[in-house]
Design an enzyme around this catalytic site. Structure first.
Site, mmCIF file in Angstrom:
data_model
loop_
_atom_site.group_PDB
_atom_site.id
_atom_site.type_symbol
_atom_site.label_atom_id
_atom_site.label_comp_id
_atom_site.label_asym_id
_atom_site.label_seq_id
_atom_site.Cartn_x
_atom_site.Cartn_y
_atom_site.Cartn_z
ATOM 1 C CB CYS A 97 -0.980 -0.033 1.172
ATOM 2 S SG CYS A 97 -0.224 -0.103 2.816
ATOM 3 C CD1 TRP A 98 1.196 6.700 2.398
ATOM 4 C CD2 TRP A 98 1.942 6.776 0.297
ATOM 5 N NE1 TRP A 98 1.986 7.816 2.271
ATOM 6 C CE2 TRP A 98 2.455 7.893 0.993
ATOM 7 C CE3 TRP A 98 2.295 6.615 -1.039
ATOM 8 C CZ2 TRP A 98 3.285 8.841 0.408
ATOM 9 C CZ3 TRP A 98 3.127 7.562 -1.636
ATOM 10 C CH2 TRP A 98 3.605 8.653 -0.924
#
Length: 354
Positions: A97-98
């Site tokens: 993810c981020w």
């Protein structure tokens, strides 16, 4: 894997060890940039992410986590049904993810519980992005660049393609930027990637080159459409060995008429692009060129654009960018047809090998 890594995490140096790379960020984050080869299986879509984020700020983190957990669980279930049910027990996905936080953690736990060797990317996309930026500084100085130079219509891009077909290493900046590098230059029916995605593509290509062999590129300004080449790479290109293409005007006109056939097929779009030249050449002259578009006098228009716009611009700026242009090898071509370019590519490949 470092000793302090979580047991279900991996580092970006291990990318090639996985069967699949799964980006669980929202579709808009994925569209901006992603690890090459990744598929997008968002655990929260754009709207859901905004909804959970608003709850987190305006109500409480606890309320946000409850709603987020319900959405994430539903979305993961849908992705398993849609994408993963056919995967064998030995399947090994990497999930990110981020920042390597809760979104990728959730997917990793669920896939791991099923029995797959799922791993979460440490630091997520952010760590990957930092790695790309560091590599874009480190990789170019280790490479030997050879630069095809010449004014517009010299078939530099087509010669690059011929060099690639001959087995040479090629860095096609215009291809990666999806732009033909001139004021008339957007590729038909397409748009340019974002800057981050462009840099990721550059990194992906650069890391695949063999430093023992030359890399061919064409002379460009730092900007390609609305994108720009990273600073270290551009300085390395500017210092590359140059090959100066010399071709007769008639051959250049033939090549441009073929290369810009999409503009010829759409006169309204052509005239809209010509309008951008008015500040430089005045409305009267541009109106004359637009009249040629309406009349379909393509050869006359191409010749005027080359002699009045492109060649003077090249003499003003294009020649000065590349430091070794004056000492460069001269490549004299009588024609720019595919057979002539294939022969020229073979000659260049042979001389660079020698």
């Amino acid at each position: 894997m470092s000793s302090h890594s979580a047991p279900f995490s991996a580092r970006f140096e291990q990318l090639d060890e996985f069967d699949a790379i799964i980006d669980v960020r929202s579709p808009s984050e994925f569209a901006e940039d992603h690890i090459p080869g990744a598929i997008n299986c968002p655990v929260l879509d754009d709207e859901e992410r905004i909804r959970v984020g608003t709850l987190y700020k305006q109500v409480s983190p606890f309320e946000a986590r409850k709603v987020g957990a319900a959405l994430v669980s539903r979305n993961i279930a849908n992705h398993i049904k849609a994408h993963f049910l056919s995967k064998p027990k030995g399947w090994k996905p990497l999930i990110y993810c981020w920042r390597g936080g809760q979104r990728s953690g959730s997917m990793t736990v669920v896939l791991g519980q099923i029995g797959w060797a799922a791993r979460r990317l440490e630091g997520g996309y952010k760590s990957f992005r930092n790695h790309v930026l560091a590599e874009l500084d480190a990789l170019p100085p280790a490479l030997t660049f050879k630069i095809l130079c010449g004014p517009t219509g010299s078939a530099k891009t087509a010669l690059l393609d011929a060099l690639a077909a001959a087995g040479e290493q090629v860095l096609d900046l215009e291809g990666l930027a999806n732009h033909r590098g001139s004021v008339l230059g957007g590729e038909p029916n397409s748009s340019q990637p974002g800057q981050k995605a462009f840099e990721t593509q550059l990194w992906s290509v650069l890391r695949g080159f063999d430093p023992a062999r030359p890399v061919w590129a064409e002379s460009e300004s730092r900007r390609v459409g609305r994108l720009h080449s990273p600073g270290v790479l551009f300085e390395c290109l500017r210092s590359g060995e140059c090959v100066r293409i010399q071709a007769p005007l008639v051959a250049r006109i033939d090549h441009l008429l073929e290369r810009y056939s999409d503009l010829i097929a759409d006169p309204a779009a052509f005239n809209a692009k010509l309008e951008r030249l008015a500040p430089q050449h005045g409305h009267k002259r541009v109106a004359g060129w637009q009249a040629m578009v309406e009349a379909g006098t393509w050869r006359q228009l191409a010749e005027e654009l080359v002699t009045a716009h492109y060649d003077p611009a090249y003499l003003r700026g294009g020649e000065g960018l590349y430091r070794r242009l004056a000492e460069g090898q001269e490549l004299v071509l009588s024609g720019l047809d595919p057979a002539s370019l294939a022969a020229a590519a073979q000659e260049l490949a042979s001389s660079s090998a020698g």
